[in-house]
Design an enzyme around this catalytic site. Sequence first.
Site, PDB file in Angstrom:
ATOM      1  CG  HIS A  89       6.720 101.790  49.847  1.00  0.00           C
ATOM      2  ND1 HIS A  89       6.220 100.945  48.883  1.00  0.00           N
ATOM      3  CD2 HIS A  89       8.040 101.911  49.567  1.00  0.00           C
ATOM      4  CE1 HIS A  89       7.185 100.575  48.066  1.00  0.00           C
ATOM      5  NE2 HIS A  89       8.309 101.149  48.460  1.00  0.00           N
ATOM      6  CG  ASP A 225       2.873 100.456  48.157  1.00  0.00           C
ATOM      7  OD1 ASP A 225       2.898 101.685  48.314  1.00  0.00           O
ATOM      8  OD2 ASP A 225       3.787  99.703  48.548  1.00  0.00           O
ATOM      9  CB  SER A 639       9.330 101.443  45.162  1.00  0.00           C
ATOM     10  OG  SER A 639       9.259 100.240  45.846  1.00  0.00           O
TER      11      SER A 639
HETATM   12  N1  ARG Z   1       9.417  95.595  50.189  1.00  0.00           N
HETATM   13  C1  ARG Z   1       9.078  96.835  49.548  1.00  0.00           C
HETATM   14  C2  ARG Z   1      10.349  97.650  49.275  1.00  0.00           C
HETATM   15  O1  ARG Z   1      11.416  97.120  49.422  1.00  0.00           O
HETATM   16  C3  ARG Z   1       8.066  97.609  50.308  1.00  0.00           C
HETATM   17  C4  ARG Z   1       8.558  98.241  51.573  1.00  0.00           C
HETATM   18  C5  ARG Z   1       7.536  99.051  52.304  1.00  0.00           C
HETATM   19  N2  ARG Z   1       6.522  98.232  52.946  1.00  0.00           N
HETATM   20  C6  ARG Z   1       6.640  97.689  54.193  1.00  0.00           C
HETATM   21  N3  ARG Z   1       5.665  96.941  54.634  1.00  0.00           N
HETATM   22  N4  ARG Z   1       7.671  97.890  54.983  1.00  0.00           N
HETATM   23  O2  ARG Z   1      10.488  98.831  49.360  1.00  0.00           O
HETATM   24  N1  GLU Z   2       9.820  97.991  47.550  1.00  0.00           N
HETATM   25  C1  GLU Z   2      10.992  98.209  46.767  1.00  0.00           C
HETATM   26  C2  GLU Z   2      11.319  99.705  46.614  1.00  0.00           C
HETATM   27  O1  GLU Z   2      10.979 100.496  47.464  1.00  0.00           O
HETATM   28  C3  GLU Z   2      10.837  97.531  45.467  1.00  0.00           C
HETATM   29  C4  GLU Z   2      10.915  96.098  45.701  1.00  0.00           C
HETATM   30  C5  GLU Z   2      12.236  95.511  45.262  1.00  0.00           C
HETATM   31  O2  GLU Z   2      13.238  95.591  45.973  1.00  0.00           O
HETATM   32  O3  GLU Z   2      12.189  94.967  44.159  1.00  0.00           O
HETATM   33  O4  GLU Z   2      11.982 100.122  45.688  1.00  0.00           O
END
Ligand code: ARG
Ligand code: GLU
Length: 704
Positions: A89, A225, A639
């Site tokens: 991502h 990911d 991330s």
């Molecule tokens: N929750 C993760 C972060 O905050 C992954 C976000 C990307 N994935 C998604 N399904 N939107 O970045």
């Molecule tokens: N998915 C998050 C990012 O893009 C990391 C997850 C979190 O917030 O800990 O940095």
Amino acid sequence: MKKITAFIFLCLISVSIFAKPTPPDEGMWLLQLLKDMNYADMKAKGLKLKPEQIYSINQSSLKDAIVSFGGFCTGEMISNEGLILTNHHCGLGQVQFHSSTEKDYVTNGFWAMNRSEELPNKGLFATFIIRVEDVTKQILEGVTATTTEDQRKKLVAQNIKKVGNKAIENTHYKFEIKPMFYGDEYYMFVTETFNDIRLVGAPHGAIGKFGGDTDNWMWPRHTGDFSLFRIYADKNGKPAEYSKDNVPFKPRHHLPISLKGVKKEDFTMVMGFPGRTQQYITSFAVKRIMDFSNPNKIKIRDNRLKIYDKYMRTSNKVRIQYVAKQASVANAWKKWIGEVRGLKRLKAVNKKEKLENDFEQWTKSKPDNLQYQTALNNIKQAYQDTEKLFLATDYLNEAVFGIEVIDFAYDLSEAETTEAKKNIATAFFKDYYAPIDEEVMAYCLETYYKDIPANLHPDFFAKIQAEYKGDFKKFAAYIFQNSALVSEEKTKKLIESGGDLKNDVAYNLLEEFMAKMAKDIRPTMQKSTSEIELNQRTYVKGLREMQKNKKFYPDANSTLRIAYGKVNDYQPYDGAQYQFQTYLDGIIEKENTKDIYEDYAIPDKLKALYLSKDYGQYGEKGRLPVCFTASNHTTGGNSGSPVINGEGELIGTNFDRNWEGTMSDIMYDPDRCRNIAVDVRYTLFVIDKVAGAGHLIKEMTIKK
Ligand code: ARG
Ligand code: GLU
């Protein structure tokens, strides 16, 4: 981003601390302080390295394998030929950029089978940290007890320039000097940035995004990911703009990769660039987040998402156009929901209030320190003074700028050249479906009208009442019939003819909101934000004095940090226990091709490998590990961060947190807060067996 700058004052709120000592695995620590602050604890938990092997300015150390990836994610070096591992991502924007209908890398994945196939990415950069220094004294030079907050800001800005420029004199380095603890301390990060970063590989979309938004922020998880990039440098190993003649960069350190797997309670650490936390905010701030800010933002996004979904379900074209927007709107929406639940469960407000009472008691022992004695009251007052303004600011960000055409009008008004305006328009219309936005506009304006006090309404609201009898749908229809900015053809004509945006009805809405903000919102907000900042600084300073034995870490602010903890499972709710590891079997269990977002599709190749159980050196007792959880304290920006074992070897790549733990940006709970990582064995399996890119494995340092 620009919304954040437009309403910058929103970002600066906060501070408070737990009455009990810092729970063992909480904290995002500054590397250069590790030796004195955390090393004994880390060693007791299973770290085998010496502090100098983690951070050193004289010899290569772990920090030399970590990069800020494009300023929004983290990446780690995994070969001595510049190979970067980060999240899928994080690299998705680049993958999407190189994709077309004929070469759909988002869906099918991309793999460079040799160096010449690696794809350059304009604008993408990777930044190493060369060294970190406490520069508090130099930055606060000239600041005295009687310096006003405004003067202090000016002095600090001047000193930052002076100190930073001196530090990088005669080098190709850059610097960043960042406040910690609300400006009570300042740290300088000397950095080296590379700009020729090429895409090497990204897995099939059904692996890289497996589970999609349905599984986002959730455990048990099965997302692969990850993606791979490579740093190129000039012949001397120095940063250079893209050139065919550039060569793969030899990093000062790259992480060896462990195939040994993880056990419960194994020591782990995560290094990276966490973006923003608010560990020290007061009960007043937490209350605001729980009772107003998050619920309102959630409500607005709920409605926007429902509108997106309705149209995405009926048209495949619209589904593709809106899938990335939906993912980004849903990401924060889902996090906020988890955050409120977690804060409630922790009784966060009570805990903060208890600490504040202790603080008030303690200040009585400091009768001559008026600042300590008044800090909390001043913060409380500033929050009270801005309650409605704060609400309006949230609505401007979420509702007003949630209307795509308004956001677009803003971008156009900021762009300087005709060329830039045209590029913005092309990008905007590629993924724009006006009927969605018209419905979003009707909803968003109406919710602003209903929820925000009348004295903060823009003037055109009166017109909606008078001429449209309060029918926001009719009003939105009028805007969409009469604005040029909802049609690509009309917009481009307007740009080319040098027409004035001021004559456009959609642009006029933006103008009115901006005018209202400048006149009735921003001045007070700025004043109060400054007041909160100053008093938070005092309050946290006092807390650190009061809790002498507690170790304090500064809030995340996109600077390099290390978190440490252990591989661990958790209890999500009464009666349930989650395990710390997931396997390929779980991917097969989740398969569902009827789901329109194809969150649970499985590529044929992966299924075939599952059926033949051909896991090679990556399997564990006949099963293939996919993801695991650990108790490292992480946040957005982490991330792509490496999850490293006690020997300094890579065991996983961080990509998410669990839903039950997303309140850790405000309050960490050792029982429930977990970070989620792709198990590196799954990453290597996908590279090697699924993608057939075994040549990349050869350049890594594998520990069996
Ligand atoms: N929750 C993760 C972060 O905050 C992954 C976000 C990307 N994935 C998604 N399904 N939107 O970045
Ligand atoms: N998915 C998050 C990012 O893009 C990391 C997850 C979190 O917030 O800990 O940095």
